[in-house]
Scaffold this active site. Structure first.
Site, PDB file in Angstrom:
ATOM      1  N   ARG A  42       0.869  -1.184   0.000  1.00 13.21           N
ATOM      2  CA  ARG A  42       0.000   0.000   0.000  1.00 13.21           C
ATOM      3  C   ARG A  42       0.897   1.222   0.000  1.00 13.21           C
ATOM      4  O   ARG A  42       1.707   1.404   0.917  1.00 13.21           O
ATOM      5  CB  ARG A  42      -0.909  -0.006   1.230  1.00 13.21           C
ATOM      6  CG  ARG A  42      -1.713   1.268   1.473  1.00 13.21           C
ATOM      7  CD  ARG A  42      -2.692   1.549   0.340  1.00 13.21           C
ATOM      8  NE  ARG A  42      -3.692   2.560   0.709  1.00 13.21           N
ATOM      9  CZ  ARG A  42      -3.506   3.868   0.639  1.00 13.21           C
ATOM     10  NH1 ARG A  42      -2.343   4.355   0.233  1.00 13.21           N
ATOM     11  NH2 ARG A  42      -4.484   4.687   0.984  1.00 13.21           N
ATOM     12  N   GLU A  50     -11.252   5.593  -4.974  1.00 18.11           N
ATOM     13  CA  GLU A  50     -11.522   4.158  -4.897  1.00 18.11           C
ATOM     14  C   GLU A  50     -12.109   3.604  -6.192  1.00 18.11           C
ATOM     15  O   GLU A  50     -13.072   4.137  -6.736  1.00 18.11           O
ATOM     16  CB  GLU A  50     -12.484   3.872  -3.744  1.00 18.11           C
ATOM     17  CG  GLU A  50     -11.932   4.197  -2.361  1.00 18.11           C
ATOM     18  CD  GLU A  50     -10.856   3.225  -1.917  1.00 18.11           C
ATOM     19  OE1 GLU A  50     -10.746   2.128  -2.529  1.00 18.11           O
ATOM     20  OE2 GLU A  50     -10.123   3.545  -0.969  1.00 18.11           O
ATOM     21  N   ARG A  93      -0.569  -5.567   4.793  1.00 24.02           N
ATOM     22  CA  ARG A  93       0.095  -4.996   3.630  1.00 24.02           C
ATOM     23  C   ARG A  93       1.337  -4.217   4.045  1.00 24.02           C
ATOM     24  O   ARG A  93       1.346  -3.566   5.098  1.00 24.02           O
ATOM     25  CB  ARG A  93      -0.849  -4.070   2.875  1.00 24.02           C
ATOM     26  CG  ARG A  93      -2.136  -4.718   2.399  1.00 24.02           C
ATOM     27  CD  ARG A  93      -3.071  -3.717   1.739  1.00 24.02           C
ATOM     28  NE  ARG A  93      -3.487  -2.655   2.649  1.00 24.02           N
ATOM     29  CZ  ARG A  93      -4.346  -1.695   2.337  1.00 24.02           C
ATOM     30  NH1 ARG A  93      -4.873  -1.659   1.117  1.00 24.02           N
ATOM     31  NH2 ARG A  93      -4.675  -0.768   3.221  1.00 24.02           N
TER      32      ARG A  93
END
Length: 341
Positions: A42, A50, A93
Site C-alpha cells: 500500500r 476508490e 500490507r
C-alpha cells in the site's frame, strides 16, 4: 548495474527490492517476490480515489489513477520499497514509498493530480515534499483538482460514507501543531492534515487541542468567496477575540501558501479593537470550486487558515459564535464586519 542509492537524508531508511507483479488500483500494487512476508504494498501517505470499495467506485478519477500507475509500473518493473516507522498495516500490507529508479512513485502520483496526501502518524516521512507536490497539482488544476471536473469527495470521506461510518481519527494541523476531534476534520486544511488513531497519539506527537480554532491573536472569522448579485466584492473578515486592540499591520492574507494568487499585506498601523472586526475586500482572488484562506503573521508564520471545497454565490463561510468553530453550512445573509451570533 550500479546499486540503487537514496539521497543522503534517506540513508537510514529500511529498503527492500522486488519486482512488480501487477497494479491493483491507484495506491496498491502486488509484487512477484514478498517483502516482509507480503506481496501487497500500500503506497504510504497517499490516497487515491476508490475503484472498488464495497462494490462502489469514485468514477473516472479512480480509474485515471489506476491506469496511470499501471503505465508507470507495468508487470516486471524492478522497484525499491522504502518503509517508514510502521512497516505494515492492519491488513498485513507493506506500507511503502515505492521507488522506480530515482523516481518516488508516491510523490509523482500526487504531482500528477491523482492522489491526496494521507499522513497517519507516526509515518511522517517526506511530509513537506509530498505536500508541495500535491499543491503543485492543485494549483495547476491537474486530475482530481480540475476545476471543471473536480473530485467531489476525498477517498477517506467516500469510504466512511459507503461504509456507513463516522470519522474516527483525530486530525492535526502539521504547522500549528493543534488537533481537532474526528468530526471536525474539515477545520484543518487538506494539505496540512495529519491523522492520529487516538487522542493520546496526537498529544504524544506534541499536538495540543484546538481551542475553537484560536491559534493566534486574530482569526479568520468569515469568508465570502463568490459575489454575484447582492455582493460585488469577495471579502475576508478578521476577528479579534481578545480584550485588547491588536495591531495587524504587516499581517498577510493569502490563499494557497506557496502558490495561487499574490499575497496581500495589511497596511501598517491597522488595528482591530477588542472583540472587533476588520474586513478586506477583493475581486477574483478565491476560486469558486474550492480554495484556502490563509492568515500569516508578518514573519510568515501561519496564524489561521480555512479551506472550503465549494461555495454558493452571495453566501459566506463563517465561525459561530465569533471565534468559535466553523459552520458546516454557508450563510445566505452574510454579516460582514458584524457579529455572527
Amino acid at each position: 548495474m550500479m546499486p540503487f542509492l537514496f539521497p543522503a537524508h534517506r540513508a537510514e531508511a529500511a529498503t527492500y527490492t522486488s519486482v512488480v507483479s501487477d497494479v491493483v488500483d491507484g495506491d496498491t500494487i502486488h509484487l512477484q517476490t514478498p517483502v516482509l512476508g507480503s506481496t501487497t504494498v500500500r503506497l504510504v501517505s497517499v490516497d487515491t480515489p476508490e475503484t472498488n470499495y464495497n462494490g462502489q467506485n469514485q468514477g473516472h478519477h479512480a480509474y485515471d489513477a489506476s491506469n496511470y500507475l499501471k503505465q508507470l509500473l507495468p508487470p516486471g518493473t524492478p522497484v525499491t520499497i522504502e518503509t517508514d516507522v510502521e512497516e505494515k498495516d492492519s491488513y498485513g500490507r507493506v506500507l511503502g514509498h515505492v521507488w522506480k529508479g530515482n523516481l518516488d512513485v508516491n510523490k509523482e502520483i500526487l504531482r500528477q493530480g491523482h492522489a491526496v496526501t494521507y499522513y497517519i502518524y507516526p509515518n511522517m516521512k517526506y511530509y513537506e515534499e509530498y505536500r508541495a507536490a500535491m499543491l503543485e497539482a492543485k494549483q495547476a488544476g491537474r486530475g482530481i483538482w480540475n476545476p471543471a471536473d473536480p473530485l467531489t469527495e476525498l477517498p477517506f470521506e467516500f469510504r466512511l460514507r459507503i461504509g456507513g461510518r463516522q470519522p474516527d481519527k483525530y486530525v492535526g494541523d502539521y504547522y500549528t501543531k493543534t488537533y481537532v476531534d474526528p468530526a471536525n476534520y474539515k477545520q484543518i486544511p487538506v494539505e496540512n492534515r495529519v491523522f492520529f488513531w487516538t487522542e493520546a497519539d496526537a498529544q504524544s506527537a506534541g499536538y495540543t487541542r484546538d481551542n475553537g480554532g484560536n491559534t493566534g491573536p486574530v482569526l479568520i472569522n468569515e469568508v465570502l468567496p463568490a459575489p454575484q448579485t447582492a455582493y460585488t466584492k469577495e471579502f475576508v473578515e478578521l476577528y479579534n477575540p481578545s480584550d485588547n486592540p491588536v495591531n495587524i499591520g504587516g499581517y498577510i492574507i493569502d490563499d494557497i501558501v506557496g502558490g495561487g494568487s499574490a499575497p496581500y499585506t495589511i497596511p501598517s498601523g491597522t488595528t482591530i479593537p477588542a472583540h472587533g472586526y476588520w474586513v478586506w475586500e477583493t475581486s477574483n482572488y478565491f476560486n469558486n470550486t474550492g480554495d484556502d484562506v490563509t492568515l500569516k503573521s508578518p514573519s510568515g508564520t501561519i496564524v489561521d487558515q480555512y479551506t472550503y471545497s465549494s461555495t454558493a454565490y452571495d453566501a459566506s463561510w463563517y465561525r459561530k459564535p465569533d471565534g468559535g468553530n466553523w459552520s458546516a453550512t454557508q450563510d445566505s445573509t452574510p454579516t460582514k464586519a458584524a457579529s455572527n451570533q
